[in-house]
Design an enzyme around this catalytic site. Structure first.
Site, PDB file in Angstrom:
ATOM      1  N   PRO A  87       0.494  -1.597   0.008  1.00 34.55           N
ATOM      2  CG  PRO A  87      -0.086  -0.970   1.649  1.00 34.55           C
ATOM      3  CD  PRO A  87       0.474  -2.359   0.841  1.00 34.55           C
ATOM      4  CD  GLU A 114       4.239 -12.489   7.385  1.00 37.64           C
ATOM      5  OE1 GLU A 114       4.952 -12.774   8.490  1.00 37.64           O
ATOM      6  OE2 GLU A 114       3.396 -13.381   7.077  1.00 37.64           O
ATOM      7  NE  ARG A 152      -6.915  -5.457 -21.391  1.00 43.03           N
ATOM      8  CZ  ARG A 152      -6.711  -4.148 -21.858  1.00 43.03           C
ATOM      9  NH1 ARG A 152      -5.882  -3.242 -22.146  1.00 43.03           N
ATOM     10  NH2 ARG A 152      -8.315  -3.724 -22.535  1.00 43.03           N
ATOM     11  CG  ASP A 167      -7.838  -0.274 -23.146  1.00 42.55           C
ATOM     12  OD1 ASP A 167      -8.767  -0.886 -23.958  1.00 42.55           O
ATOM     13  OD2 ASP A 167      -6.856  -0.588 -22.730  1.00 42.55           O
TER      14      ASP A 167
HETATM   15  N1  ADE Z   1      -0.698  -4.894  -0.053  1.00 40.15           N
HETATM   16  C1  ADE Z   1      -1.597  -4.981   0.394  1.00 40.15           C
HETATM   17  N2  ADE Z   1      -2.322  -4.099  -0.063  1.00 40.15           N
HETATM   18  C2  ADE Z   1      -1.888  -3.414  -1.213  1.00 40.15           C
HETATM   19  C3  ADE Z   1      -2.213  -2.326  -2.141  1.00 40.15           C
HETATM   20  N3  ADE Z   1      -3.920  -1.943  -2.058  1.00 40.15           N
HETATM   21  N4  ADE Z   1      -1.701  -2.374  -3.195  1.00 40.15           N
HETATM   22  C4  ADE Z   1      -0.355  -3.167  -3.212  1.00 40.15           C
HETATM   23  N5  ADE Z   1      -0.657  -4.489  -2.802  1.00 40.15           N
HETATM   24  C5  ADE Z   1      -0.878  -4.799  -1.479  1.00 40.15           C
END
Ligand code: ADE
Length: 248
Positions: A87, A114, A152, A167
């Site tokens: 994230p 983790e 793709r 697209d």
């Molecule tokens: N792992 C956990 N959440 C994630 C996200 N939003 N983007 C990429 N990998 C992740």
């Protein structure tokens, strides 16, 4: 293109990589997938891949050794992009998909639950990617999203090459509305212009409807675009039409 995936849950990938466009791309030899459990690269007898954090606190941290060994084993002499899904990474978008689609070799690292030892980020990984501002239980689903959008774009992966070029996001605009038979369904009619057979008018209608959709749903995308004089004119019309509708 070679794609290696390092995960503790290889079984999560089997359906996705063998179905639909991704499965066909592999059959056609456009892409080769290899999924490895990085637990197999642990130096410990018990296949340990994580440990408690230095400095204390809750949770576990993925150890550097298994991931360094796993990446070194799959990378060989070449220098692939090594992508950590998390994230905290850069937000994923179509531009990055296009950039990654030019690479010959991608390695994805997917952690589950983790955190990662910081030395993995600093000395092993070339890219950190997030697929959105929310937290998944692991990087696997996120890696699948990136892999799908990259494969793709490989020449020959989609039956109809124009579909990738037109697209949403490749053009910078959202897609225009599509219709198929019947011309009238439960009283709802297909716009006359699409039945007219007048190709130039249809092209213009589609472009204007793409603009309308983008204006209504993603005005932020319009700010990044260089609009032609004609598009600016249509955008004014769209704004006027919206004002009229809001008054009704
Ligand atoms: N792992 C956990 N959440 C994630 C996200 N939003 N983007 C990429 N990998 C992740």
């Amino acid at each position: 293109m070679q794609i290696n995936i390092l995960t503790l849950f290889p079984e999560m990938f089997s359906g996705v990589l063998s179905s639909s466009i991704l499965g066909k791309a592999q059959e056609k030899g456009i892409v080769q997938f290899e999924v490895n459990n990085f637990r197999d690269f642990s130096e410990s007898k018990h296949g340990t891949v994580d440990d408690t954090p230095y400095g204390g606190g809750g949770g576990m941290v993925l150890k550097p050794e298994p991931l360094f060994r796993a990446v070194e084993a799959v990378a060989g002499e070449k220098k692939p992009r090594v992508i950590l899904m998390c994230p905290q990474g850069v937000p994923y978008n179509q531009k990055l998909a296009e950039e990654l689609s030019m690479e010959e070799h991608l390695v994805f690292i997917c952690g589950h639950y983790e955190g990662y030892d910081e030395r993995i980020r600093e000395h092993l990984v070339t890219d950190e990617i997030s697929i959105g501002d929310y937290v998944l239980t692991g990087g696997e689903l996120a890696a699948m999203v990136v892999i799908d959008s990259v494969v793709r774009l490989q020449p020959g992966a989609l039956g109809n090459q124009t579909s990738a070029v037109e697209d949403s996001f490749s053009t910078g605009l959202l897609e225009y509305p599509h219709y198929t038979r019947p011309a009238e369904f439960r009283g709802w009619k297909v716009p006359d212009i699409l039945l007219s057979g007048h190709h130039a008018n249809i092209v213009n209608w589609r472009l204007k409807e793409s603009l309308r959709r983008t204006y209504e749903r993603r005005p932020d995308l319009l700010e990044k675009l260089e609009l032609t004089t004609e598009m600016k004119k249509w955008l004014k019309e769209i704004e006027e039409e919206k004002k009229m509708q809001d008054k009704l």
